[in-house]
Design a protein around this motif. Structure first.
Motif, PDB file in Angstrom:
ATOM      1  N   LEU A   1       0.816  -1.116   0.047  1.00 33.38           N
ATOM      2  CA  LEU A   1       0.210   0.045   0.159  1.00 33.38           C
ATOM      3  C   LEU A   1       0.831   1.419   0.099  1.00 33.38           C
ATOM      4  CD1 LEU A   1      -2.896  -1.249   2.450  1.00 33.38           C
ATOM      5  CD2 LEU A   1      -2.947  -0.885   0.248  1.00 33.38           C
ATOM      6  N   ALA A   2       1.785   1.199   0.788  1.00 33.65           N
ATOM      7  CA  ALA A   2       2.920   2.435   0.922  1.00 33.65           C
ATOM      8  C   ALA A   2       3.645   2.736  -0.522  1.00 33.65           C
ATOM      9  CB  ALA A   2       3.874   2.171   1.941  1.00 33.65           C
ATOM     10  N   LEU A   3       3.856   1.481  -1.212  1.00 29.02           N
ATOM     11  CA  LEU A   3       4.402   1.596  -2.501  1.00 29.02           C
ATOM     12  C   LEU A   3       3.484   2.242  -3.734  1.00 29.02           C
ATOM     13  CD1 LEU A   3       6.699  -1.371  -2.753  1.00 29.02           C
ATOM     14  CD2 LEU A   3       7.587   1.079  -2.166  1.00 29.02           C
ATOM     15  N   SER A   4       2.183   1.833  -3.303  1.00 29.07           N
ATOM     16  CA  SER A   4       0.964   2.421  -4.255  1.00 29.07           C
ATOM     17  C   SER A   4       1.229   3.788  -4.087  1.00 29.07           C
ATOM     18  CB  SER A   4      -0.128   1.864  -3.948  1.00 29.07           C
ATOM     19  OG  SER A   4      -0.275   0.431  -4.342  1.00 29.07           O
ATOM     20  N   LEU A   5       1.165   4.226  -2.772  1.00 31.08           N
ATOM     21  CA  LEU A   5       1.012   5.830  -2.507  1.00 31.08           C
ATOM     22  C   LEU A   5       2.083   6.464  -3.095  1.00 31.08           C
ATOM     23  CD1 LEU A   5      -0.035   5.582   1.187  1.00 31.08           C
ATOM     24  CD2 LEU A   5      -1.417   6.263  -0.653  1.00 31.08           C
ATOM     25  N   VAL A   6       3.264   6.065  -2.944  1.00 30.39           N
ATOM     26  CA  VAL A   6       4.488   6.579  -3.583  1.00 30.39           C
ATOM     27  C   VAL A   6       4.158   6.699  -5.051  1.00 30.39           C
ATOM     28  CG1 VAL A   6       7.055   6.329  -4.076  1.00 30.39           C
ATOM     29  CG2 VAL A   6       6.126   5.905  -1.597  1.00 30.39           C
ATOM     30  N   HIS A   7       3.747   5.757  -5.679  1.00 29.04           N
ATOM     31  CA  HIS A   7       3.611   5.789  -7.024  1.00 29.04           C
ATOM     32  C   HIS A   7       2.572   6.922  -7.647  1.00 29.04           C
ATOM     33  CE1 HIS A   7       2.846   4.150 -11.244  1.00 29.04           C
ATOM     34  NE2 HIS A   7       1.627   4.342 -10.915  1.00 29.04           N
ATOM     35  N   HIS A   8       1.783   7.278  -6.687  1.00 30.24           N
ATOM     36  CA  HIS A   8       0.827   8.254  -7.009  1.00 30.24           C
ATOM     37  C   HIS A   8       1.088   9.670  -6.326  1.00 30.24           C
ATOM     38  CE1 HIS A   8      -1.970   5.183  -8.841  1.00 30.24           C
ATOM     39  NE2 HIS A   8      -2.042   4.542  -7.725  1.00 30.24           N
TER      40      HIS A   8
ATOM     41  N   LYS B   1       7.563  -0.714  13.733  1.00 28.65           N
ATOM     42  CA  LYS B   1       8.562   0.145  13.651  1.00 28.65           C
ATOM     43  C   LYS B   1       9.759  -0.429  12.831  1.00 28.65           C
ATOM     44  CE  LYS B   1       7.851   2.284  18.380  1.00 28.65           C
ATOM     45  NZ  LYS B   1       8.193   2.287  19.773  1.00 28.65           N
ATOM     46  N   PRO B   2      10.194  -1.688  12.846  1.00 24.38           N
ATOM     47  CA  PRO B   2      11.222  -2.054  12.031  1.00 24.38           C
ATOM     48  C   PRO B   2      10.970  -2.000  10.342  1.00 24.38           C
ATOM     49  CG  PRO B   2      10.758  -3.599  13.685  1.00 24.38           C
ATOM     50  CD  PRO B   2       9.702  -2.741  13.506  1.00 24.38           C
ATOM     51  N   LEU B   3       9.466  -2.047  10.130  1.00 26.35           N
ATOM     52  CA  LEU B   3       9.172  -1.905   8.693  1.00 26.35           C
ATOM     53  C   LEU B   3       9.198  -0.390   8.243  1.00 26.35           C
ATOM     54  CD1 LEU B   3       7.704  -2.677   6.036  1.00 26.35           C
ATOM     55  CD2 LEU B   3       5.503  -2.055   7.177  1.00 26.35           C
TER      56      LEU B   3
ATOM     57  N   LEU C   1      11.359   1.003   5.285  1.00 24.68           N
ATOM     58  CA  LEU C   1      10.947   1.761   4.128  1.00 24.68           C
ATOM     59  C   LEU C   1      11.296   2.879   3.885  1.00 24.68           C
ATOM     60  CD1 LEU C   1       6.987   0.570   3.993  1.00 24.68           C
ATOM     61  CD2 LEU C   1       8.575   0.653   2.453  1.00 24.68           C
ATOM     62  N   GLN C   2      11.352   3.734   4.827  1.00 24.04           N
ATOM     63  CA  GLN C   2      12.131   4.865   4.564  1.00 24.04           C
ATOM     64  C   GLN C   2      13.525   4.938   4.145  1.00 24.04           C
ATOM     65  OE1 GLN C   2       9.363   7.781   7.922  1.00 24.04           O
ATOM     66  NE2 GLN C   2      11.454   7.556   8.254  1.00 24.04           N
ATOM     67  N   PHE C   3      14.144   3.756   4.547  1.00 26.19           N
ATOM     68  CA  PHE C   3      15.395   3.762   3.868  1.00 26.19           C
ATOM     69  C   PHE C   3      15.478   3.403   2.313  1.00 26.19           C
ATOM     70  CE2 PHE C   3      18.773   0.386   2.599  1.00 26.19           C
ATOM     71  CZ  PHE C   3      19.964   1.181   2.826  1.00 26.19           C
TER      72      PHE C   3
ATOM     73  N   HIS D   1       7.761   9.237   3.794  1.00 26.56           N
ATOM     74  CA  HIS D   1       7.769   9.412   5.357  1.00 26.56           C
ATOM     75  C   HIS D   1       6.675   8.795   5.661  1.00 26.56           C
ATOM     76  CE1 HIS D   1      11.162  12.247   4.996  1.00 26.56           C
ATOM     77  NE2 HIS D   1      10.743  12.665   3.776  1.00 26.56           N
ATOM     78  N   LEU D   2       6.972   7.814   6.773  1.00 28.14           N
ATOM     79  CA  LEU D   2       5.903   6.952   7.506  1.00 28.14           C
ATOM     80  C   LEU D   2       6.032   7.461   8.976  1.00 28.14           C
ATOM     81  CD1 LEU D   2       6.424   3.300   6.138  1.00 28.14           C
ATOM     82  CD2 LEU D   2       4.224   4.476   6.466  1.00 28.14           C
ATOM     83  N   PHE D   3       4.926   7.402   9.355  1.00 28.13           N
ATOM     84  CA  PHE D   3       4.531   8.043  11.018  1.00 28.13           C
ATOM     85  C   PHE D   3       3.586   6.972  11.637  1.00 28.13           C
ATOM     86  CE2 PHE D   3       5.383  11.406   8.416  1.00 28.13           C
ATOM     87  CZ  PHE D   3       6.453  12.299   9.127  1.00 28.13           C
TER      88      PHE D   3
END
Length: 264
Positions: free
Chosen positions: A99-106, A123-125, A129-131, A136-138
């Protein structure tokens, strides 16, 4: 009437017209909560907190999007109770990642995980992902947002299906609460002081704590207490979403901007 902040209710025209900056993903669990609360407790209250906060943030910014809530969570330590639904953290992480990658794509590079279940650990994810991604995930565990105000509202800090959760349920969906069936929430302590004091950790098997899957006394709960606590946390979460939506993605984000070198 279409809600322009709700992904399930917008249409293509609305998606093309609006420029979303922040996406909020509520995540819950399906599990036993003492004998008096519904198995959907975490899903219901997290979905409602997310909807309230995103609606208010949208009204202020027109930049915040609500994603459909994920109902399932990590419940391996509650599986001795009937019909508890468990997914592995790796399964949950994989879904959040996609889902995060979908958001980045859009073009949406700010994502908030609004978590409603203590067994979920993102937290590990988030670090990984931010690396890997321009994202930016919160993480917000909503029940902790008002912890500094807890003693003003509730009589005793609890853990699972006690005064806090029962109060929230009595405010949001009282028709699903059967208080007459509630157990007292007394749980057996560990035999080791390190575990009881919290500086050592192990996973708790809830069926060994008591026979009703609870840690916390629900007897002092009330709808008014639930309303007061939700007002505190929703105001704080909404303010954060507004700030997040309005903050530019510059090279210092999410930190305060550095002073020009000549001013140091």
């Amino acid at each position: 009437m279409n809600q322009p902040f709700d992904l399930t209710q917008i249409n293509l025209s609305m998606a093309q017209e609006n420029q979303y900056e922040v996406a909020v993903l509520p995540i819950g669990a399906i599990e036993a909560h003492n004998r008096h609360l519904p198995y959907g407790q975490d899903f219901f209250h997290t979905s409602e907190v997310a909807r309230r906060c995103v609606r208010q943030a949208w009204e202020a910014t027109q930049k915040v999007l609500l994603l459909p809530a994920l109902p399932y969570g990590v419940d391996s330590n509650l599986m001795d109770f009937p019909l508890v639904m468990h997914v592995r953290q790796s399964t949950l992480d994989a879904l959040v990642r996609d889902l995060a990658l979908s958001l980045v794509h859009h073009g949406i590079k700010k994502m908030v995980l609004l978590n409603g279940h203590g067994g979920n650990d993102f937290k590990p994810l988030i670090r990984q992902l931010q690396f890997e991604q321009p994202l930016h995930l919160f993480l917000i565990n909503w029940w902790q947002v008002g912890s500094d105000r807890y003693h003003e509202i509730f009589e005793k800090v609890d853990d699972h299906a006690g005064e806090l959760e029962t109060s929230v349920a009595l405010h949001l969906f009282p028709e699903l609460v059967q208080t007459k069936n509630a157990g007292n929430g007394q749980a057996r302590p560990f035999r080791f002081e390190a575990l009881n004091k919290g500086w050592a950790y192990t996973s708790r098997q809830f069926s060994k704590l008591n026979d009703h899957c609870a840690v916390g006394d629900p007897s002092k709960a009330s709808a008014e207490k639930g309303k007061r606590y939700l007002q505190v946390i929703c105001q704080r979460i909404t303010e954060f979403l507004i700030e997040l939506a309005n903050s530019p993605l510059d090279e210092d984000f999410p930190y305060q901007n550095r002073e020009p070198r000549g001013n140091r």
